[in-house]
Design an enzyme around this catalytic site. Structure first.
Site, PDB file in Angstrom:
ATOM      1  N   CYS A   1       0.840  -1.199   0.000  1.00  0.00           N
ATOM      2  CA  CYS A   1       0.000   0.000   0.000  1.00  0.00           C
ATOM      3  C   CYS A   1       0.879   1.254   0.000  1.00  0.00           C
ATOM      4  O   CYS A   1       2.049   1.201   0.366  1.00  0.00           O
ATOM      5  CB  CYS A   1      -0.868   0.024   1.240  1.00  0.00           C
ATOM      6  SG  CYS A   1      -1.755  -1.503   1.511  1.00  0.00           S
TER       7      CYS A   1
ATOM      8  N   ARG B   1       4.189   0.176  -6.230  1.00  0.00           N
ATOM      9  CA  ARG B   1       4.270  -0.736  -5.083  1.00  0.00           C
ATOM     10  C   ARG B   1       3.217  -1.843  -5.165  1.00  0.00           C
ATOM     11  O   ARG B   1       3.295  -2.817  -4.428  1.00  0.00           O
ATOM     12  CB  ARG B   1       4.069   0.049  -3.784  1.00  0.00           C
ATOM     13  CG  ARG B   1       5.152   1.074  -3.528  1.00  0.00           C
ATOM     14  CD  ARG B   1       4.762   2.002  -2.402  1.00  0.00           C
ATOM     15  NE  ARG B   1       4.728   1.318  -1.124  1.00  0.00           N
ATOM     16  CZ  ARG B   1       5.696   1.335  -0.235  1.00  0.00           C
ATOM     17  NH1 ARG B   1       6.788   2.019  -0.497  1.00  0.00           N
ATOM     18  NH2 ARG B   1       5.591   0.708   0.903  1.00  0.00           N
TER      19      ARG B   1
ATOM     20  N   TRP C   1      -3.551  -2.469  -1.182  1.00  0.00           N
ATOM     21  CA  TRP C   1      -3.352  -3.834  -1.650  1.00  0.00           C
ATOM     22  C   TRP C   1      -4.091  -4.707  -0.640  1.00  0.00           C
ATOM     23  O   TRP C   1      -3.706  -4.771   0.523  1.00  0.00           O
ATOM     24  CB  TRP C   1      -1.857  -4.140  -1.676  1.00  0.00           C
ATOM     25  CG  TRP C   1      -1.468  -5.419  -2.354  1.00  0.00           C
ATOM     26  CD1 TRP C   1      -1.212  -5.594  -3.681  1.00  0.00           C
ATOM     27  CD2 TRP C   1      -1.244  -6.688  -1.738  1.00  0.00           C
ATOM     28  NE1 TRP C   1      -0.859  -6.888  -3.932  1.00  0.00           N
ATOM     29  CE2 TRP C   1      -0.874  -7.577  -2.765  1.00  0.00           C
ATOM     30  CE3 TRP C   1      -1.336  -7.170  -0.434  1.00  0.00           C
ATOM     31  CZ2 TRP C   1      -0.582  -8.920  -2.514  1.00  0.00           C
ATOM     32  CZ3 TRP C   1      -1.052  -8.498  -0.180  1.00  0.00           C
ATOM     33  CH2 TRP C   1      -0.679  -9.360  -1.213  1.00  0.00           C
TER      34      TRP C   1
ATOM     35  N   ASN D   1      -1.232   1.736   6.275  1.00  0.00           N
ATOM     36  CA  ASN D   1      -0.463   0.601   5.747  1.00  0.00           C
ATOM     37  C   ASN D   1      -0.165  -0.319   6.924  1.00  0.00           C
ATOM     38  O   ASN D   1       0.187   0.164   8.003  1.00  0.00           O
ATOM     39  CB  ASN D   1       0.882   1.058   5.171  1.00  0.00           C
ATOM     40  CG  ASN D   1       0.711   1.800   3.866  1.00  0.00           C
ATOM     41  OD1 ASN D   1      -0.402   1.911   3.346  1.00  0.00           O
ATOM     42  ND2 ASN D   1       1.815   2.311   3.336  1.00  0.00           N
ATOM     43  N   GLY D   2      -0.254  -1.617   6.702  1.00  0.00           N
ATOM     44  CA  GLY D   2       0.059  -2.556   7.782  1.00  0.00           C
ATOM     45  C   GLY D   2      -1.167  -3.355   8.170  1.00  0.00           C
ATOM     46  O   GLY D   2      -2.172  -3.369   7.452  1.00  0.00           O
TER      47      GLY D   2
ATOM     48  N   GLU E   1      16.522 -17.393 -10.757  1.00  0.00           N
ATOM     49  CA  GLU E   1      16.129 -16.004 -10.975  1.00  0.00           C
ATOM     50  C   GLU E   1      15.466 -15.822 -12.343  1.00  0.00           C
ATOM     51  O   GLU E   1      14.456 -15.125 -12.473  1.00  0.00           O
ATOM     52  CB  GLU E   1      17.368 -15.095 -10.827  1.00  0.00           C
ATOM     53  CG  GLU E   1      17.157 -13.631 -11.136  1.00  0.00           C
ATOM     54  CD  GLU E   1      16.112 -12.928 -10.266  1.00  0.00           C
ATOM     55  OE1 GLU E   1      15.646 -13.517  -9.277  1.00  0.00           O
ATOM     56  OE2 GLU E   1      15.768 -11.789 -10.606  1.00  0.00           O
TER      57      GLU E   1
ATOM     58  N   LYS F   1      11.697 -14.458 -12.859  1.00  0.00           N
ATOM     59  CA  LYS F   1      11.374 -13.293 -13.697  1.00  0.00           C
ATOM     60  C   LYS F   1      10.251 -13.652 -14.665  1.00  0.00           C
ATOM     61  O   LYS F   1       9.309 -12.901 -14.834  1.00  0.00           O
ATOM     62  CB  LYS F   1      12.589 -12.813 -14.510  1.00  0.00           C
ATOM     63  CG  LYS F   1      13.669 -12.074 -13.764  1.00  0.00           C
ATOM     64  CD  LYS F   1      13.298 -10.693 -13.307  1.00  0.00           C
ATOM     65  CE  LYS F   1      12.669 -10.707 -11.951  1.00  0.00           C
ATOM     66  NZ  LYS F   1      13.447 -10.655 -10.792  1.00  0.00           N
TER      67      LYS F   1
ATOM     68  N   GLU G   1       6.756 -14.264 -12.843  1.00  0.00           N
ATOM     69  CA  GLU G   1       6.060 -13.146 -12.205  1.00  0.00           C
ATOM     70  C   GLU G   1       5.489 -12.139 -13.194  1.00  0.00           C
ATOM     71  O   GLU G   1       4.473 -11.532 -12.921  1.00  0.00           O
ATOM     72  CB  GLU G   1       6.886 -12.469 -11.098  1.00  0.00           C
ATOM     73  CG  GLU G   1       8.152 -11.798 -11.495  1.00  0.00           C
ATOM     74  CD  GLU G   1       8.881 -11.191 -10.294  1.00  0.00           C
ATOM     75  OE1 GLU G   1       8.285 -10.951  -9.243  1.00  0.00           O
ATOM     76  OE2 GLU G   1      10.097 -10.953 -10.433  1.00  0.00           O
TER      77      GLU G   1
ATOM     78  N   HIS H   1      16.772 -36.306 -11.744  1.00  0.00           N
ATOM     79  CA  HIS H   1      16.077 -36.795 -10.550  1.00  0.00           C
ATOM     80  C   HIS H   1      14.597 -36.428 -10.564  1.00  0.00           C
ATOM     81  O   HIS H   1      13.968 -36.376  -9.513  1.00  0.00           O
ATOM     82  CB  HIS H   1      16.757 -36.245  -9.291  1.00  0.00           C
ATOM     83  CG  HIS H   1      18.194 -36.668  -9.188  1.00  0.00           C
ATOM     84  ND1 HIS H   1      18.574 -37.915  -8.761  1.00  0.00           N
ATOM     85  CD2 HIS H   1      19.332 -36.023  -9.515  1.00  0.00           C
ATOM     86  CE1 HIS H   1      19.900 -38.009  -8.796  1.00  0.00           C
ATOM     87  NE2 HIS H   1      20.382 -36.872  -9.259  1.00  0.00           N
TER      88      HIS H   1
ATOM     89  N   LYS I   1       5.446  -4.436  -4.888  1.00  0.00           N
ATOM     90  CA  LYS I   1       6.880  -4.173  -4.971  1.00  0.00           C
ATOM     91  C   LYS I   1       7.570  -4.470  -3.655  1.00  0.00           C
ATOM     92  O   LYS I   1       8.652  -5.029  -3.619  1.00  0.00           O
ATOM     93  CB  LYS I   1       7.117  -2.712  -5.389  1.00  0.00           C
ATOM     94  CG  LYS I   1       8.583  -2.341  -5.530  1.00  0.00           C
ATOM     95  CD  LYS I   1       9.255  -3.133  -6.654  1.00  0.00           C
ATOM     96  CE  LYS I   1      10.735  -2.873  -6.760  1.00  0.00           C
ATOM     97  NZ  LYS I   1      11.402  -3.868  -7.600  1.00  0.00           N
TER      98      LYS I   1
HETATM   99  C1  AGP Z   1      11.502  -9.807  -7.471  1.00  0.00           C
HETATM  100  O1  AGP Z   1      11.328  -9.689  -8.820  1.00  0.00           O
HETATM  101  C2  AGP Z   1      10.312  -9.864  -6.660  1.00  0.00           C
HETATM  102  N1  AGP Z   1       9.282  -9.021  -7.044  1.00  0.00           N
HETATM  103  C3  AGP Z   1      10.436 -10.241  -5.201  1.00  0.00           C
HETATM  104  O2  AGP Z   1      10.780 -11.583  -5.192  1.00  0.00           O
HETATM  105  C4  AGP Z   1      11.424  -9.466  -4.296  1.00  0.00           C
HETATM  106  O3  AGP Z   1      12.732  -9.713  -4.685  1.00  0.00           O
HETATM  107  C5  AGP Z   1      11.198  -9.892  -2.828  1.00  0.00           C
HETATM  108  O4  AGP Z   1       9.905  -9.547  -2.450  1.00  0.00           O
HETATM  109  C6  AGP Z   1      12.197  -9.292  -1.880  1.00  0.00           C
HETATM  110  O5  AGP Z   1      12.121  -7.911  -1.874  1.00  0.00           O
HETATM  111  P1  AGP Z   1      13.243  -7.004  -1.220  1.00  0.00           P
HETATM  112  O6  AGP Z   1      14.482  -7.236  -1.977  1.00  0.00           O
HETATM  113  O7  AGP Z   1      12.715  -5.618  -1.369  1.00  0.00           O
HETATM  114  O8  AGP Z   1      13.360  -7.421   0.209  1.00  0.00           O
END
Ligand code: AGP
Length: 609
Positions: free
Chosen positions: A2, A28, A75, A101-102, A482, A486, A489, A505, A604
């Site tokens: 949020c 975010r 959010w 937020n929270g 990674e 990518k 997501e 395996h 984010k």
């Molecule tokens: C990465 O593409 C993601 N959106 C997510 O995995 C992110 O890396 C993770 O939430 C950790 O975030 P941070 O590095 O801000 O702690």
């Protein structure tokens, strides 16, 4: 997740400020938005399910204006995304508006008590309970009511509150969720994120937990929640305003991928000493001795940052010969880990606000370990609460899919491995070789970016597949993870990363002509072995997209598609091999018409569990 923005001004209409500020925190992640403005002794509220553009359109149809107001992007956690669950939430009298937020953990009990006193709730949110709680404690002084309400709350919050009875007042408070105060020329602001403020001011004050701010057009004061006055340092935001614009790129993600040529340089600027073959990381100076004698380093992170931690593990063990463990922050915080006084925890986070990473760091500190941070966002909670650390200086990262923050983390980890290695076992000559190789990384990234068009063509050929497998070995196994993250997501394609040798395996059962396999196969110590893995894929009809070293002809014979990367030292290879994977995921997502910068369901920075 949020986002909050609030503004109090003498005679300026804050509505455009609020809408623009909300646009800036859009990245975010959110599913509804709203603003509340104190106008002529009453409260004007506009809220929508969906995007800020919808909110702006609503405001155009039903205008409102006033010198004090708050805005929020939500959010959903408690209650579906909808207009009535959107923030700001309003109290029972319709005179107090609150953005939050929270999570208020004890909101059910608080709501029951308030209902018993006659309060009627119209949303499913924990935030509405907070607004009513402020109303219940209101006796003509907003900050006193907020203070009294928060004394009853258990949980995390960053809040902004306004009241129609006190038109020129904006109150903010935080506990576990960031809040920053902006000092403008004719206005004061509160926001969850400096991105919401940079258009108006560069002078900010970061609130710490259990602190609050009261702002009026004449100034602001900061206190603890116990009402003790505190003086806070005014800090200056140094990053360039360009970072909040796309600068001609169709998406922030692509812009940020292309920024890496520069950001990897910024990550180690002034930190590498060529003559000594060493690295100096100022934020670790006072912990250098502890790092040298550490028996074990524990790396804690989530998501992409966790992948860089895995690569960091390989780097530090390889170069510095210290035992390293990597943990998901979310697991570490809830198990009963054994920590030795000589252990050092290093937390890695782009945002510096990820709740699990923050909690894992606190847990490590509680158990007596020194906790150091590798953080991108200056002034973030992890940066402030760690015992020391290093900023990655990648600038604001807006695309939800982390790209430039990842490669900057790797540069910092490489510098850290060098620094610890030099004080243990790395010779000057080897140190110099490493520094030279690190200095070449920016231009090598530039070379890979020059291949963007051919990567886009490959993406077009594979975009309609529903599953992808990513394989790598050694330093490039975490890169496979990674690359798969990518892709999934931002394109919503199912993708899995595996150490190549593990394929036999289990995952090998999946391979047929419908399964593209992305193999990271640079000419390193595992080259021959990964060639065998590729044979196994080919024998089963799988289609291979290979990332390989420039000039390689063996991989070319076997792969359906080849993307070359320049040669570097093995431990620096991931900084190069990940770039084509970022571009591949990006172009596939664009081909599929996906919302690249704000993928569905993602935020984010993950500030709730
Ligand atoms: C990465 O593409 C993601 N959106 C997510 O995995 C992110 O890396 C993770 O939430 C950790 O975030 P941070 O590095 O801000 O702690």
């Amino acid at each position: 997740m949020c986002g909050i923005i609030g503004c109090v001004s003498r005679d300026r209409d804050v509505v455009p400020v609020l809408l623009e500020g909300l646009k800036r925190v859009e990245y975010r992640g959110y599913d509804s938005a709203g603003i509340a403005v104190v106008e002529g002794g009453s409260l004007g509220v506009r809220r929508v399910k969906g995007k800020i553009d919808g909110l702006s359109a609503l405001v155009e149809r039903h205008p409102l204006a006033g010198p004090t107001g708050i805005g929020h992007t939500r959010w959903a956690t408690h209650g579906e995304p909808s207009e009535r669950n959107a923030h700001p939430q309003i109290d029972g009298s319709g005179r107090i508006a609150l953005a939050h937020n929270g999570i208020v953990e004890n909101y059910r009990a608080l709501r029951r008590n308030l209902e018993a006193k006659g309060h009627v709730f119209t949303s499913e949110t924990d935030t509405e309970v907070l607004a009513h709680l402020v109303q219940e404690n209101y006796e003509g002084n907003l900050e006193a009511a907020v203070r009294a309400a928060l004394a009853l709350v258990r949980g995390a919050y960053g809040i902004a509150v306004v009241c129609a009875d006190e038109p020129g007042k904006l109150v903010g408070a935080r506990n576990g969720s960031p809040l920053v105060v902006g000092i403008g020329s004719d206005s004061y602001f509160v926001a969850s994120d400096v991105a919401a403020l940079v258009r108006h001011t560069r002078d900010v004050v970061y609130l710490d937990d259990l602190e609050m701010v009261v702002a009026t057009p004449d100034g602001f004061s900061t206190t603890t929640l116990e009402n003790e006055l505190i003086t806070k340092d005014v800090e200056t935001i140094t990053w360039n305003i360009d970072t909040i614009e796309k600068n001609g790129f169709p998406h922030f993600m692509l812009k940020e991928i292309f920024e890496q040529e520069r950001t990897v340089q910024d990550a180690v600027r002034g930190r590498l000493i060529e003559a000594a073959g060493d690295a100096i990381l100022g934020g670790l100076r006072e912990h250098r001795r502890a790092l040298e004698k550490a028996e074990r380093i524990i790396l804690l992170a989530c998501g992409t940052s966790w992948h860089s931690a895995l690569i960091g593990e390989y780097m530090i063990e390889d170069l510095a010969r210290v035992s390293v463990e990597v943990e998901y922050a979310s697991e570490f915080r809830y198990r009963n880990p054994v920590l030795d006084p000589d252990d050092i925890a290093i937390v890695i986070s782009q945002s510096g606000e990820t709740i699990d990473t923050l909690a894992a760091m606190s847990e490590a500190q509680r158990r007596g370990a020194i906790a150091l941070g590798i953080v991108n966002v200056v002034g973030s909670t992890i940066a402030r609460q760690s015992d020391g650390g290093v900023y990655t200086h990648a600038g604001l990262e807006i695309g939800v899919a982390s790209t430039k923050a990842f490669t900057s983390q790797l540069m910092v980890l490489a510098a850290k491995a060098l620094m610890v290695g030099r004080s243990r076992n790395i010779s000057v000559t080897k140190g110099r070789r490493i520094v030279k190789a690190m200095q070449q990384i920016p231009s090598q990234i530039g070379e890979i970016l020059g291949r963007d068009e051919s990567i886009r063509d490959i993406a077009a050929r594979y975009a309609q597949h529903s599953n992808f497998l990513y394989l790598g070995r050694g330093y490039n196994f975490p890169v496979a993870l990674e690359g798969a993250l990518k892709l999934k997501e931002i394109s919503y394609i199912h993708a899995e990363g595996y150490p190549a040798a593990e394929m036999k395996h289990g995952p090998i059962a999946l391979i047929d002509e419908h399964m593209p396999v992305v193999v990271i196969a640079p000419q390193d110590a595992f080259y021959e072995k990964i060639l065998s893995n590729m044979q196994e894929v080919k024998a089963r009809g799988g289609r291979i997209i290979a990332i390989t070293s420039e000039g390689d002809d063996q991989v070319e014979k076997m792969a359906d598609e080849v993307i070359e990367i320049p040669r570097t030292l093995p431990h620096l290879t991931p900084i190069l091999s990940v770039i084509p994977l970022q571009l591949l995921a990006y172009h596939i997502a664009v081909e599929r018409g996906c919302h690249v910068d704000q993928p569905r369901n993602l935020a984010k920075s993950v500030t709730v569990e």
